[in-house]
Design a protein around this motif. Structure first.
Motif, short mmCIF file in Angstrom:
data_model
loop_
_atom_site.label_atom_id
_atom_site.label_comp_id
_atom_site.label_asym_id
_atom_site.label_seq_id
_atom_site.Cartn_x
_atom_site.Cartn_y
_atom_site.Cartn_z
N ARG A 45 16.88 -17.91 1.58
CA ARG A 45 16.31 -17.67 0.48
C ARG A 45 15.60 -16.05 0.27
O ARG A 45 15.83 -15.31 -0.59
CB ARG A 45 15.23 -18.67 0.36
N GLY A 46 15.22 -15.67 1.28
CA GLY A 46 14.56 -14.40 1.54
C GLY A 46 15.69 -13.29 1.38
O GLY A 46 15.65 -12.15 0.77
N ALA A 47 16.86 -13.71 2.05
CA ALA A 47 18.04 -12.42 1.86
C ALA A 47 18.47 -12.38 0.59
O ALA A 47 19.04 -11.35 0.03
CB ALA A 47 19.02 -13.00 2.95
N LYS A 48 18.67 -13.67 -0.13
CA LYS A 48 19.17 -13.61 -1.46
C LYS A 48 18.24 -12.75 -2.20
O LYS A 48 18.68 -11.99 -3.25
CB LYS A 48 19.09 -15.09 -1.90
N GLU A 49 16.90 -13.29 -2.46
CA GLU A 49 16.13 -12.26 -3.12
C GLU A 49 16.12 -10.72 -2.72
O GLU A 49 16.08 -9.97 -3.59
CB GLU A 49 14.50 -12.71 -2.80
N PHE A 50 16.16 -10.47 -1.43
CA PHE A 50 16.33 -8.95 -0.88
C PHE A 50 17.71 -8.40 -1.53
O PHE A 50 17.77 -7.38 -2.19
CB PHE A 50 16.44 -9.13 0.83
N ALA A 51 18.75 -9.11 -1.43
CA ALA A 51 20.21 -8.71 -1.88
C ALA A 51 20.07 -8.35 -3.44
O ALA A 51 20.58 -7.22 -3.85
CB ALA A 51 21.17 -9.91 -1.68
N GLU A 52 19.62 -9.30 -4.21
CA GLU A 52 19.35 -9.02 -5.68
C GLU A 52 18.73 -7.77 -5.97
O GLU A 52 18.93 -7.08 -6.90
CB GLU A 52 18.88 -10.14 -6.24
N TYR A 90 0.90 -1.11 0.06
CA TYR A 90 0.04 -0.08 0.05
C TYR A 90 0.89 1.31 -0.07
O TYR A 90 0.42 2.38 -0.60
CB TYR A 90 -0.78 -0.08 1.23
N LEU A 91 2.06 1.13 0.84
CA LEU A 91 2.88 2.13 0.55
C LEU A 91 3.96 2.36 -0.55
O LEU A 91 5.16 3.08 -0.29
CB LEU A 91 3.45 2.44 1.87
N HIS A 92 3.62 1.55 -1.24
CA HIS A 92 4.45 1.52 -2.83
C HIS A 92 5.97 1.04 -2.51
O HIS A 92 6.75 1.32 -3.40
CB HIS A 92 4.43 2.83 -3.28
N ALA A 93 6.20 0.32 -1.47
CA ALA A 93 7.30 -0.34 -1.02
C ALA A 93 7.40 -1.69 -1.96
O ALA A 93 6.34 -2.12 -2.73
CB ALA A 93 7.64 -0.76 0.27
N ILE A 94 8.61 -2.35 -2.25
CA ILE A 94 8.53 -3.37 -3.03
C ILE A 94 9.07 -4.90 -1.99
O ILE A 94 10.09 -5.13 -1.79
CB ILE A 94 9.57 -3.37 -4.14
N PRO A 95 8.11 -5.58 -1.35
CA PRO A 95 8.38 -6.70 -0.65
C PRO A 95 8.76 -7.70 -1.28
O PRO A 95 8.15 -7.99 -2.38
CB PRO A 95 7.26 -6.99 0.17
N VAL A 96 10.08 -8.44 -0.99
CA VAL A 96 10.40 -9.49 -1.87
C VAL A 96 9.35 -10.76 -1.67
O VAL A 96 8.72 -10.71 -0.70
CB VAL A 96 11.93 -10.07 -1.28
N THR A 97 9.65 -11.71 -2.47
CA THR A 97 8.49 -12.63 -2.25
C THR A 97 8.65 -13.63 -1.35
O THR A 97 7.46 -14.02 -0.79
CB THR A 97 8.81 -13.52 -3.78
N THR A 98 9.66 -13.90 -0.90
CA THR A 98 9.82 -14.89 0.28
C THR A 98 9.66 -13.94 1.61
O THR A 98 10.75 -13.12 2.00
CB THR A 98 11.07 -15.72 0.42
N GLY A 99 9.03 -14.06 2.63
CA GLY A 99 8.91 -13.48 3.86
C GLY A 99 9.25 -14.61 4.90
O GLY A 99 9.06 -15.86 4.62
N VAL A 100 9.89 -14.38 5.92
CA VAL A 100 10.66 -15.21 6.79
C VAL A 100 9.88 -15.26 8.22
O VAL A 100 9.75 -14.18 8.87
CB VAL A 100 11.95 -15.20 7.09
N PHE A 101 9.09 -16.44 8.46
CA PHE A 101 8.57 -16.44 9.78
C PHE A 101 9.32 -17.59 10.70
O PHE A 101 9.47 -18.71 10.28
CB PHE A 101 6.84 -17.09 9.55
N ALA A 102 9.53 -17.21 11.80
CA ALA A 102 10.06 -18.03 12.80
C ALA A 102 9.14 -18.49 13.95
O ALA A 102 8.91 -17.59 14.84
CB ALA A 102 11.32 -17.30 13.33
N ALA A 103 8.84 -19.65 14.02
CA ALA A 103 8.02 -20.09 15.28
C ALA A 103 8.98 -20.59 16.34
O ALA A 103 10.08 -20.61 16.18
CB ALA A 103 7.01 -21.16 14.80
N THR A 104 8.50 -20.61 17.51
CA THR A 104 9.28 -21.08 18.61
C THR A 104 10.07 -22.24 18.39
O THR A 104 11.19 -22.42 18.70
CB THR A 104 8.51 -21.16 19.97
N SER A 105 9.32 -23.27 17.79
CA SER A 105 9.98 -24.36 17.40
C SER A 105 10.83 -24.44 16.40
O SER A 105 11.88 -25.50 16.17
CB SER A 105 8.70 -25.39 17.04
#
Length: 209
Positions: free
Chosen positions: A171-178, A138-153
């Motif tokens: 994977r997310g970091a690579k998309e972001f870096a590129e 909505y704020l016109h940013a560009i989120p990369v495809t992979t979001g990273v979720f970390a559960a307690t487990s």
């Protein structure tokens, strides 16, 4: 060597914080990947917990104290943003949203964003796609495809298997870096006092011609 500036915001409330831990690991991978590609990186981290009172005052009074202004300026001039929040009641933390609310609406335009989130169980992982990603889009940013979720487990996972937390982070970091590497936001940083018309138009229409 090209230099890129990335800003990291962590909305964890505790110390130590799994949210900050995730942010640090995402940052480490992104920086490592960019440096391997010949891109120098300057990374700046902001713990929103430390800015909570300033954020509230800004919402109430309309001005940012110096420490908060530093964070806002850093985001506005960054080449990339890593944003990590705990998930409360199926969505991002209120502190995280309050910080986004005080950012200039134009500051995130074309800004690459790597999204991270933490929560007790993996059933909260969808919050990245139904709550956090739409916010940045909505704020016109560009989120990369992979979001990273970390559960307690996920913490303490040895990294075996393609669905492990270290693999998701990489994977997310690579998309972001590129994306950061090929994104140029320099033309979005402008002088707020600059005039888009000759000054003569303000004094009787004189143009100097």
């Amino acid at each position: 060597m090209t230099t890129k500036r990335i800003v990291i915001i962590s909305a964890g409330l505790s110390t130590p914080s799994s949210t900050r831990q995730l942010a640090d690991r995402m940052t480490a991978d992104a920086v490592s990947i960019m440096r391997e590609r010949g891109v120098e990186v300057e990374a700046q981290v902001f713990e929103l917990r430390d800015l909570a009172h300033d954020i509230t005052n800004h919402l109430l009074l309309g001005f940012a104290p110096p420490k908060l202004q530093e964070a806002l300026d850093a985001v506005a001039t960054a080449d990339g943003l890593i944003a990590v929040t705990p998930i409360f009641s199926t969505s991002y933390a209120g502190l995280f949203k309050s910080f986004i609310d005080v950012i200039d609406p134009q500051a995130l335009t074309d800004l690459p964003v790597l999204i991270g989130a933490t929560g007790g169980t993996s059933r909260h992982s969808l919050a990245i796609d139904y709550a956090i990603r739409p916010l940045f889009t909505y704020l016109h940013a560009i989120p990369v495809t992979t979001g990273v979720f970390a559960a307690t487990s996920d913490w303490g996972n040895g990294g075996d298997g393609v669905r492990s937390l270290p693999d998701r982070i990489f994977r997310g970091a690579k998309e972001f870096a590129e994306l950061v590497e090929r994104t140029d936001r320099s033309d979005l940083v402008s002088d707020p006092f600059a005039l888009d018309r000759p000054v003569g138009h303000l004094v009787g229409g004189f143009t100097g011609e």
